[in-house]
Design an enzyme around this catalytic site. Structure first.
Site, PDB file in Angstrom:
ATOM      1  N   LYS A 112       6.248  -4.994   2.124  1.00  0.00           N
ATOM      2  CA  LYS A 112       5.974  -4.341   0.842  1.00  0.00           C
ATOM      3  C   LYS A 112       7.239  -4.181  -0.005  1.00  0.00           C
ATOM      4  CE  LYS A 112       1.620  -2.203   2.107  1.00  0.00           C
ATOM      5  NZ  LYS A 112       1.475  -2.585   3.521  1.00  0.00           N
TER       6      LYS A 112
HETATM    7  C1  LIG Z   1       0.403  -3.334   4.019  1.00  0.00           C
HETATM    8  C2  LIG Z   1       0.602  -4.106   5.296  1.00  0.00           C
HETATM    9  C3  LIG Z   1      -0.269  -5.138   5.687  1.00  0.00           C
HETATM   10  C4  LIG Z   1      -1.508  -5.487   4.898  1.00  0.00           C
HETATM   11  O1  LIG Z   1      -1.222  -6.022   3.644  1.00  0.00           O
HETATM   12  P1  LIG Z   1      -2.367  -6.197   2.530  1.00  0.00           P
HETATM   13  O2  LIG Z   1      -1.668  -6.696   1.333  1.00  0.00           O
HETATM   14  O3  LIG Z   1      -2.948  -4.819   2.338  1.00  0.00           O
HETATM   15  O4  LIG Z   1      -3.356  -7.128   3.075  1.00  0.00           O
HETATM   16  C5  LIG Z   1       0.035  -5.847   6.827  1.00  0.00           C
HETATM   17  N1  LIG Z   1       1.110  -5.544   7.586  1.00  0.00           N
HETATM   18  C6  LIG Z   1       1.974  -4.564   7.256  1.00  0.00           C
HETATM   19  C7  LIG Z   1       3.129  -4.255   8.144  1.00  0.00           C
HETATM   20  C8  LIG Z   1       1.754  -3.800   6.098  1.00  0.00           C
HETATM   21  O5  LIG Z   1       2.607  -2.807   5.779  1.00  0.00           O
END
Ligand SMILES: *Cc1c(COP(=O)(O)O)cnc(C)c1O
Length: 462
Positions: A112
């Site tokens: 993220k």
């Molecule tokens: C947020 C997250 C996901 C999922 O991502 P999306 O964009 O919601 O599909 C997967 N793995 C980790 C470690 C995350 O923080």
């Protein structure tokens, strides 16, 4: 470039406004009306660009002049200067034609950071130009909150309020948020669960009259288009290192809200030769169920070893449905209304197209642990549980063994040690640049599970 709502009724927006919005006023999500595309020759040139140079080429058409080129370049350079790997998104090989794309070298050790480091700085640039201040409000079970705080805390034009369920996030995740010393950052520990937090955020976006005069709320979850935009870059980056445009590449993506994998779908529409996109879910498998059986149906939330993928519905799936419904906003709005209350099926043609575009697998906690143990046994590489789900799905459902298959490694294993301990492997240490959070002073306010209490707090502090 114009951005339009998936439900067809809200006004079209430019990039500045889409950045500063959450949901569209008709309840839909914003998407670009048309996409930029790159031909083979251009994509061939990508292999010699750095991550930051490539990011500029991919992002520029979406920003569409809202920020001058030189400033945009600086913003991109700064966003990725906080990453602890010179390649930003390094590829690691597990086996012949089996790869991981490590997306966890940012400040909070999860993918993220790619979007939120950029989002914070884009907001700053636009708000500075407008001389306007905004309020960011978000709910988190962990990853989103810390990445949003890291990405936005240096902005003078933003006050940021992150709600987390009190005593229900891990100590590392809480400390990542609460040790931020910026006076613009407010952590609220709500005496409730994650759903309570999320529902308060939703209600606040729907009626913003509690805010001080002239302020508005900005979303940092993946309904914000800028997050998807930033994530398109690493698909091009990985694929161009592995032979695109002259070789097709597959991606397996651990998925919760369908944001990250939707960025892969957009990359494909922009000209990247992706032969397969795998939706890898945990037991919260609404996406796998709709792709496998054409049954779109909410189930109760399950708590798993991959908590960042624990969801009941995937908000970004609506962005794909818009294409599957041939951009018919009205039909899509009717479908979305219906699926709030009952289980629904996609129209036959939409389902067939979805099946061509995506494969899927749901992976439970046992199989997640087995995959962590197996890969460690094979190569002493330690997967975090989210990434393990991606690797398992890639191994089970890949269409070709002759083409590279890349699993997105979405988090550093030190962040999610429960799963690692379960398979009796030593817990990896937090990278040394993060060790300080375990001793720094924490700042957060505990509030009762009550919307008016939370809104009064925000009003007072923004
Ligand atoms: C947020 C997250 C996901 C999922 O991502 P999306 O964009 O919601 O599909 C997967 N793995 C980790 C470690 C995350 O923080």
């Amino acid at each position: 470039m114009k951005y339009i709502s998936t439900r067809g009724k809200a006004p079209a927006l430019n990039f500045e406004d889409v950045l500063l919005t959450g949901l569209a006023s008709d309840g839909g999500l914003y998407i670009p009306e048309t996409l930029p595309t790159f031909d083979k020759e251009t994509i061939d040139g990508f292999k010699s660009l750095s991550y930051q140079e490539l990011a500029f080429v991919i992002i520029k058409p979406f920003v569409d002049g809202a920020i001058a080129d030189d400033e945009l370049k600086n913003i991109i350079d700064e966003s990725y200067s906080e990453f602890r790997h010179p390649a930003i998104a390094p590829l690691v090989q597990l086996d012949t034609n089996e790869w991981l794309l490590e997306l966890f070298h940012g400040p909070t050790l999860a993918f993220k950071d790619f979007a939120l480091q950029l989002l914070g700085r884009l907001l700053d640039a636009i708000l500075k130009k407008k001389q306007q201040k905004v309020v960011i409000m978000g709910a988190t079970s962990g990853d989103t909150g810390s990445a949003a705080i890291e990405g936005c805390s240096h902005s003078e034009y933003v006050d940021i309020f992150i709600l987390h369920p009190h005593n229900k996030v891990s100590e590392v995740q809480r400390r990542q948020m609460t040790t931020c010393a910026s006076p613009h950052v407010h952590n609220i520990a709500v005496e409730g669960n994650f759903d309570d937090c999320q529902s308060m955020v939703k209600q606040s976006f729907a009626d913003q009259s509690f805010l001080p005069e002239g302020k508005r709320l900005v979303a940092v979850n993946s309904i914000n288009w800028a997050r998807i935009m930033a994530q398109i870059v690493y698909y091009f980056y990985a694929a161009s290192r592995l032979g695109a445009p002259y070789r097709e590449i597959g991606f397996s993506v651990p998925t919760g809200n369908f944001g990250d994998i939707f960025a892969g779908y957009i990359a494909k529409k922009m000209g990247l030769p992706i032969n397969q996109l795998i939706v890898a879910t945990n037991k919260n498998d609404i996406l796998h169920r709709v792709l496998a059986n054409n049954l779109y149906e909410k189930h109760p939330l399950e708590h798993t070893l991959s908590p960042s993928m624990d969801i009941m519905v995937s908000s970004n799936f609506e962005r794909l449905l818009f294409d599957l419904f041939d951009k018919d906003g009205e039909a899509l709005a009717a479908f979305m209304d219906k699926c709030n209350n009952e289980s629904v099926q996609l129209p036959e043609k939409a389902f067939a197209t979805a099946r061509e575009l995506f494969d899927s697998l749901a992976v439970d906690d046992d199989a997640t642990c087995e995959t962590i143990a197996k890969v460690y046994d094979e190569s002493e590489y330690l997967l975090d549980p989210h990434t393990a789900i991606g690797v398992k799905a890639a191994r089970e459902v890949r269409r070709s063994h002759d083409l590279p298959m890349v699993t997105l490694a979405t988090a550093h294993p030190a962040k999610f040690s429960d799963a690692i301990e379960k398979v009796n492997l030593a817990t990896p240490k937090l990278p040394h640049h993060m060790a300080h959070i375990m001793t720094d002073r924490e700042r957060y306010t505990v509030l009762e599970n009550d919307l008016s209490a939370v809104q009064a707090f925000i009003q007072k502090h923004s």
